[in-house]
Scaffold this active site. Structure first.
Site, PDB file in Angstrom:
ATOM      1  N   ASP A 188      -4.060   2.607   4.429  1.00  0.00           N
ATOM      2  CA  ASP A 188      -3.277   2.701   5.659  1.00  0.00           C
ATOM      3  C   ASP A 188      -2.147   3.689   5.412  1.00  0.00           C
ATOM      4  O   ASP A 188      -1.610   3.761   4.299  1.00  0.00           O
ATOM      5  CB  ASP A 188      -2.706   1.338   6.050  1.00  0.00           C
ATOM      6  CG  ASP A 188      -3.769   0.390   6.581  1.00  0.00           C
ATOM      7  OD1 ASP A 188      -4.761   0.867   7.152  1.00  0.00           O
ATOM      8  OD2 ASP A 188      -3.589  -0.831   6.436  1.00  0.00           O
ATOM      9  N   ASP A 191      -8.267   2.329  12.514  1.00  0.00           N
ATOM     10  CA  ASP A 191      -7.578   1.325  13.337  1.00  0.00           C
ATOM     11  C   ASP A 191      -7.296   1.871  14.731  1.00  0.00           C
ATOM     12  O   ASP A 191      -7.435   1.157  15.734  1.00  0.00           O
ATOM     13  CB  ASP A 191      -6.271   0.900  12.673  1.00  0.00           C
ATOM     14  CG  ASP A 191      -6.472   0.237  11.331  1.00  0.00           C
ATOM     15  OD1 ASP A 191      -7.547  -0.357  11.110  1.00  0.00           O
ATOM     16  OD2 ASP A 191      -5.556   0.321  10.492  1.00  0.00           O
TER      17      ASP A 191
END
Length: 154
Positions: free
Chosen positions: A112, A127
């Site tokens: 991330d 995402d």
């Protein structure tokens, strides 16, 4: 039909390339501001799901991603071919599942790095694809439901 595959492949590739760039150029925990207060890159490895839930279940979540992709492909094979917006939404969902699923199966965690605003969660392109896909599918279903209600019955 082809739009589904193009979107799914392109967005999965973009996700994987951006994650590789982050892994090669940043250390876990590093933060770099891009637009002060709007966007910063913060390298984080998440072995769980959204909002760091289910930590340590990365590979199991990877299997769920693979199962989701199989289910979507089966669903698409049974549907009418004139549902372009549904295909677009499902393509983004598959890209998100594939992008995160690959990393979960290979590494047991996902990379991330996108942080919008201060104090917000950290995410990645996969995402974002999931969010776009959900939005498109929900809007498509609302439009279909509205059209069905507005059709006069004779």
């Amino acid at each position: 039909m082809a739009i589904f595959y193009w979107i799914a492949l392109l967005m999965t590739a973009i996700d994987q390339v951006t994650k590789l760039i982050v892994r090669l150029n940043m250390n876990v925990g590093d933060t770099r501001s891009f637009r002060e207060g709007i966007l910063q890159f913060t390298y984080y490895q998440n072995s769980g799901a959204a909002h760091s839930s289910l930590q340590g279940y990365g590979r199991a979540l990877g299997l769920l991603c693979a199962a989701f992709i199989v289910i979507v492909m089966y669903y698409r094979s049974k549907q009418a071919s004139n549902r372009r917006w549904m295909d677009v939404g499902l393509a983004f969902l598959v890209a998100g599942a594939a992008g995160n699923g690959v990393e979960r199966l290979l590494f047991g965690k996902v990379t991330d790095f996108l942080q919008f605003g201060s104090g917000q969660g950290i995410m990645n392109i996969a995402d974002l694809c999931i969010n776009v896909g959900l939005l498109v599918v929900v809007v498509q279903q609302i439009v279909l439901a509205k059209r069905t209600r507005e059709k006069p019955s004779y």
